[in-house]
Design a protein around this motif. Structure first.
Motif, PDB file in Angstrom:
ATOM      1  N   GLN A  23      -7.275  61.464 -19.071  1.00  0.00           N
ATOM      2  CA  GLN A  23      -8.482  61.806 -18.907  1.00  0.00           C
ATOM      3  C   GLN A  23      -8.764  62.441 -17.644  1.00  0.00           C
ATOM      4  O   GLN A  23      -8.217  62.240 -16.585  1.00  0.00           O
ATOM      5  CB  GLN A  23      -9.316  60.566 -19.065  1.00  0.00           C
ATOM      6  N   GLN A  59       1.739  57.944 -27.995  1.00  0.00           N
ATOM      7  CA  GLN A  59       0.612  58.815 -27.827  1.00  0.00           C
ATOM      8  C   GLN A  59      -0.178  58.257 -26.449  1.00  0.00           C
ATOM      9  O   GLN A  59      -0.517  57.158 -26.252  1.00  0.00           O
ATOM     10  CB  GLN A  59      -0.342  58.666 -28.857  1.00  0.00           C
ATOM     11  N   ALA A  83      -4.782  55.398 -23.078  1.00  0.00           N
ATOM     12  CA  ALA A  83      -5.763  56.580 -22.209  1.00  0.00           C
ATOM     13  C   ALA A  83      -5.511  56.089 -20.802  1.00  0.00           C
ATOM     14  O   ALA A  83      -5.688  54.855 -20.469  1.00  0.00           O
ATOM     15  CB  ALA A  83      -7.103  56.664 -22.556  1.00  0.00           C
ATOM     16  N   GLN A 101      -7.633  65.745 -21.931  1.00  0.00           N
ATOM     17  CA  GLN A 101      -9.126  65.649 -22.101  1.00  0.00           C
ATOM     18  C   GLN A 101      -9.639  66.504 -20.702  1.00  0.00           C
ATOM     19  O   GLN A 101      -9.266  66.098 -19.587  1.00  0.00           O
ATOM     20  CB  GLN A 101      -9.695  64.190 -22.227  1.00  0.00           C
ATOM     21  N   GLU A 124      -8.347  68.657 -25.472  1.00  0.00           N
ATOM     22  CA  GLU A 124      -9.698  68.153 -26.248  1.00  0.00           C
ATOM     23  C   GLU A 124     -10.889  68.219 -25.133  1.00  0.00           C
ATOM     24  O   GLU A 124     -10.474  67.918 -23.751  1.00  0.00           O
ATOM     25  CB  GLU A 124      -9.696  66.605 -26.455  1.00  0.00           C
ATOM     26  N   THR A 149      -2.073  68.503 -27.095  1.00  0.00           N
ATOM     27  CA  THR A 149      -3.316  68.678 -27.517  1.00  0.00           C
ATOM     28  C   THR A 149      -4.517  68.727 -26.369  1.00  0.00           C
ATOM     29  O   THR A 149      -4.386  67.649 -25.508  1.00  0.00           O
ATOM     30  CB  THR A 149      -3.744  67.582 -28.504  1.00  0.00           C
ATOM     31  N   MET A 205      -1.248  54.020 -28.651  1.00  0.00           N
ATOM     32  CA  MET A 205      -2.074  54.878 -27.939  1.00  0.00           C
ATOM     33  C   MET A 205      -2.403  54.409 -26.644  1.00  0.00           C
ATOM     34  O   MET A 205      -2.739  53.243 -26.566  1.00  0.00           O
ATOM     35  CB  MET A 205      -3.406  55.292 -28.585  1.00  0.00           C
ATOM     36  N   SER A 260     -13.736  63.760 -25.788  1.00  0.00           N
ATOM     37  CA  SER A 260     -12.975  62.963 -26.689  1.00  0.00           C
ATOM     38  C   SER A 260     -12.938  63.304 -27.998  1.00  0.00           C
ATOM     39  O   SER A 260     -12.441  62.520 -28.943  1.00  0.00           O
ATOM     40  CB  SER A 260     -13.277  61.443 -26.484  1.00  0.00           C
ATOM     41  N   PHE A 288       1.157  64.064 -25.824  1.00  0.00           N
ATOM     42  CA  PHE A 288      -0.059  63.970 -24.857  1.00  0.00           C
ATOM     43  C   PHE A 288      -1.210  64.750 -25.315  1.00  0.00           C
ATOM     44  O   PHE A 288      -1.300  65.612 -25.832  1.00  0.00           O
ATOM     45  CB  PHE A 288       0.373  64.738 -23.398  1.00  0.00           C
ATOM     46  N   THR A 289      -2.484  64.113 -25.049  1.00  0.00           N
ATOM     47  CA  THR A 289      -3.897  64.655 -25.204  1.00  0.00           C
ATOM     48  C   THR A 289      -4.374  64.883 -23.851  1.00  0.00           C
ATOM     49  O   THR A 289      -4.352  63.919 -22.940  1.00  0.00           O
ATOM     50  CB  THR A 289      -4.595  64.015 -26.273  1.00  0.00           C
ATOM     51  N   THR A 327      -3.338  59.559 -23.780  1.00  0.00           N
ATOM     52  CA  THR A 327      -4.457  60.379 -23.410  1.00  0.00           C
ATOM     53  C   THR A 327      -4.506  60.521 -21.984  1.00  0.00           C
ATOM     54  O   THR A 327      -4.711  59.591 -21.272  1.00  0.00           O
ATOM     55  CB  THR A 327      -5.656  60.097 -24.157  1.00  0.00           C
TER      56      THR A 327
END
Length: 167
Positions: free
Chosen positions: A45, A41, A21, A81, A103, A101, A19, A106, A78-79, A43
């Motif tokens: 932000q 993965q 970020a 935030q 979010e 995803t 992962m 977090s 991808f996430t 993220t």
């Protein structure tokens, strides 16, 4: 030769769980393609309305959108935030169909379903403290409501299919 194949398979498996970020800034340069190769993965932000709109419209002239789409083609999960105020700016089609995803902060996953009746199984699949987006036409079973209370899941009603900027 078997050793080479075994090493490749090992690296592919490691990549799936690695992962990273990344803070998003419109002025910041897009991360390298190498990041998409090394991490399964990612993220992002600080998702903004502008980036969300450009991504939804698949505006590949935007370098961040082109990078995200390339990552999706590389099977990167991808996430995004974002803050709670942006939930109404996420199109329901994106929440339901896109391979990302969403979010809040977090910890709170934002999710929406197509089914007209949402049952315990759908709620059980959500993490604790998730945010469930529903339309006025969707119904929750009694078991789903009970599971939502146990998992501290918040229900947010969206009055129509479109988000604010699609009108």
């Amino acid at each position: 030769m078997d050793r080479v194949i075994a090493e490749v398979l090992k690296r592919i498996q490691e990549r799936q769980t690695k992962m990273k970020a990344i803070p998003y800034s419109e002025q910041a340069p897009v991360p390298s393609e190498r990041l998409l190769i090394d991490f399964g993965q990612v993220t992002l932000q600080g998702m903004t309305i502008d980036l969300l709109l450009n991504l939804y419209q698949v505006n590949e002239a935007n370098s961040w959108v082109a990078w995200l789409l390339k990552g999706m083609s590389y099977d990167v999960h991808f996430t995004f935030q974002l803050n709670r105020n942006l939930i109404n700016f996420i199109p329901l089609k994106m929440l339901r169909d896109w391979p990302v995803t969403f979010e809040v902060g977090s910890a709170q996953v934002v999710k929406a379903y197509y089914q007209s009746s949402i049952g315990r199984a759908e709620i059980a699949a959500l993490p604790d403290q998730a945010i469930l987006i529903v339309s006025p036409q969707q119904r929750l079973t009694v078991e789903a409501v009970t599971a939502m209370a146990q998992k501290h899941i918040t229900k947010q009603v969206r009055t129509d299919e479109d988000c604010i900027w699609q009108k």
